[in-house]
Design an enzyme around this catalytic site. Sequence first.
Site, PDB file in Angstrom:
ATOM      1  N   ASP A   1       0.830  -1.204   0.000  1.00  0.00           N
ATOM      2  CA  ASP A   1       0.000   0.000   0.000  1.00  0.00           C
ATOM      3  C   ASP A   1       0.866   1.257   0.000  1.00  0.00           C
ATOM      4  O   ASP A   1       0.358   2.373  -0.095  1.00  0.00           O
ATOM      5  CB  ASP A   1      -0.997  -0.004   1.163  1.00  0.00           C
ATOM      6  CG  ASP A   1      -0.347  -0.065   2.538  1.00  0.00           C
ATOM      7  OD1 ASP A   1       0.898  -0.115   2.619  1.00  0.00           O
ATOM      8  OD2 ASP A   1      -1.095  -0.088   3.536  1.00  0.00           O
ATOM      9  N   SER A   2       2.184   1.061   0.037  1.00  0.00           N
ATOM     10  CA  SER A   2       3.110   2.173  -0.176  1.00  0.00           C
ATOM     11  C   SER A   2       2.916   2.792  -1.554  1.00  0.00           C
ATOM     12  O   SER A   2       3.375   3.915  -1.809  1.00  0.00           O
ATOM     13  CB  SER A   2       4.562   1.691  -0.034  1.00  0.00           C
ATOM     14  OG  SER A   2       4.792   0.538  -0.838  1.00  0.00           O
ATOM     15  N   ASP A  48      -1.056  -6.218  -0.407  1.00  0.00           N
ATOM     16  CA  ASP A  48      -1.159  -5.541   0.887  1.00  0.00           C
ATOM     17  C   ASP A  48      -2.610  -5.125   1.133  1.00  0.00           C
ATOM     18  O   ASP A  48      -3.197  -4.405   0.315  1.00  0.00           O
ATOM     19  CB  ASP A  48      -0.272  -4.300   0.863  1.00  0.00           C
ATOM     20  CG  ASP A  48       0.477  -4.083   2.161  1.00  0.00           C
ATOM     21  OD1 ASP A  48       0.189  -4.784   3.137  1.00  0.00           O
ATOM     22  OD2 ASP A  48       1.365  -3.206   2.178  1.00  0.00           O
ATOM     23  N   LYS A  73      -0.981  -9.562   2.819  1.00  0.00           N
ATOM     24  CA  LYS A  73      -0.261  -9.093   3.997  1.00  0.00           C
ATOM     25  C   LYS A  73      -1.143  -8.102   4.744  1.00  0.00           C
ATOM     26  O   LYS A  73      -1.858  -7.312   4.124  1.00  0.00           O
ATOM     27  CB  LYS A  73       1.055  -8.411   3.606  1.00  0.00           C
ATOM     28  CG  LYS A  73       1.870  -7.924   4.822  1.00  0.00           C
ATOM     29  CD  LYS A  73       3.183  -7.301   4.400  1.00  0.00           C
ATOM     30  CE  LYS A  73       3.033  -5.897   3.882  1.00  0.00           C
ATOM     31  NZ  LYS A  73       2.556  -4.948   4.934  1.00  0.00           N
ATOM     32  N   GLU A  97      -1.230  -5.564   8.551  1.00  0.00           N
ATOM     33  CA  GLU A  97      -0.444  -5.017   9.643  1.00  0.00           C
ATOM     34  C   GLU A  97      -1.082  -5.318  10.990  1.00  0.00           C
ATOM     35  O   GLU A  97      -2.303  -5.348  11.120  1.00  0.00           O
ATOM     36  CB  GLU A  97      -0.320  -3.494   9.471  1.00  0.00           C
ATOM     37  CG  GLU A  97       0.425  -3.073   8.229  1.00  0.00           C
ATOM     38  CD  GLU A  97       0.527  -1.562   8.074  1.00  0.00           C
ATOM     39  OE1 GLU A  97       1.063  -1.105   7.044  1.00  0.00           O
ATOM     40  OE2 GLU A  97       0.084  -0.824   8.995  1.00  0.00           O
ATOM     41  N   GLU A 128       9.375  -4.290  10.686  1.00  0.00           N
ATOM     42  CA  GLU A 128       9.758  -2.983  10.150  1.00  0.00           C
ATOM     43  C   GLU A 128      10.235  -2.052  11.252  1.00  0.00           C
ATOM     44  O   GLU A 128       9.566  -1.879  12.277  1.00  0.00           O
ATOM     45  CB  GLU A 128       8.594  -2.335   9.398  1.00  0.00           C
ATOM     46  CG  GLU A 128       8.964  -0.980   8.818  1.00  0.00           C
ATOM     47  CD  GLU A 128       7.944  -0.434   7.826  1.00  0.00           C
ATOM     48  OE1 GLU A 128       8.169   0.686   7.313  1.00  0.00           O
ATOM     49  OE2 GLU A 128       6.935  -1.110   7.567  1.00  0.00           O
TER      50      GLU A 128
END
Length: 306
Positions: free
Chosen positions: A72-73, A111, A141, A143, A210
Amino acid sequence: MNDRTPFGEQNPAYGHLHFYFKIPRSIDRKMNIAAIRKRKNSSEKIIMLTCYDYSTALLLDSLGVDLLLVGDSLGMVMLGYDSTVPVTMEEMLHHCKAVSRGAKNSLVVGDMPFLSYQISNEEAIKNAGRFLKEAGCDAVKLEGGIEVADKISAMVKAGIPVMGHVGLTPQTASSLGGYKVQGKDLDSAKKLLLDAKAVEEAGAFSVVLECVPAPLAALITEKISIPTIGIGAGPECDGQVLVTHDLLGMFEKFTPSFVKKYANLAPIIKDAINNFIEDVKNDNFPDDDHSFSGNSEVIEKLKWGK
């Protein structure tokens, strides 16, 4: 069976009627979850890079990158948002589809964007399923640690491979005090270890660490049975990931301190574009070598209306 024997050559062991089939020396094989799991404590590190489009996927896939993360970056790198929070499911699926078309061997990880999995287990399964069914991803993925363990478990039970992500979680960076190293004091270090264990126990096949101090990342890697993939988490993780645009020096707005630039392409790209602009302005492009010739007789007839 000898892979050098051409089709149709008699097999002496079986008589006239049996033939060898010619088998290729090497067959490209799609990376899979089991192969990633086997990299735990292996001398062969896991290589993961971000990827947001088809042409980049072709390049990275051809080089043997194990995992392509459609992160999602892309919200900041490709779409110009100030953070990852505004990124939508539809935007993620759009980019995942493009990457999946170019990745024949790399494992593609999509993501899950903010609020696509936090609301309920049912919503998490539904949205994660879209990454696989509509976008062609191999895994997703998300978070978080303890607080999303039930979501991970539900998705895994539904047959969806999940990669975890603990430490600095960009979707909730504001609640963590900004984009900074996590786990520097005893309480937060304990929390990170518990988060990683919760992700492991929920059934994730790997976890991203991270912005975690290298000694803590090494300890987490030692304490859990699934591979760890570090980004700003030191050398002891089972693999490493970076944003491709960062390592290539293509994104000039901001470069994290943990990024090693392997190239600085932004100035090279700017020079190329400036040269194109100057050539066009000065009538140096296109020239004869970059134009198509025509039939002069046809042109003359057109001129005179024949």
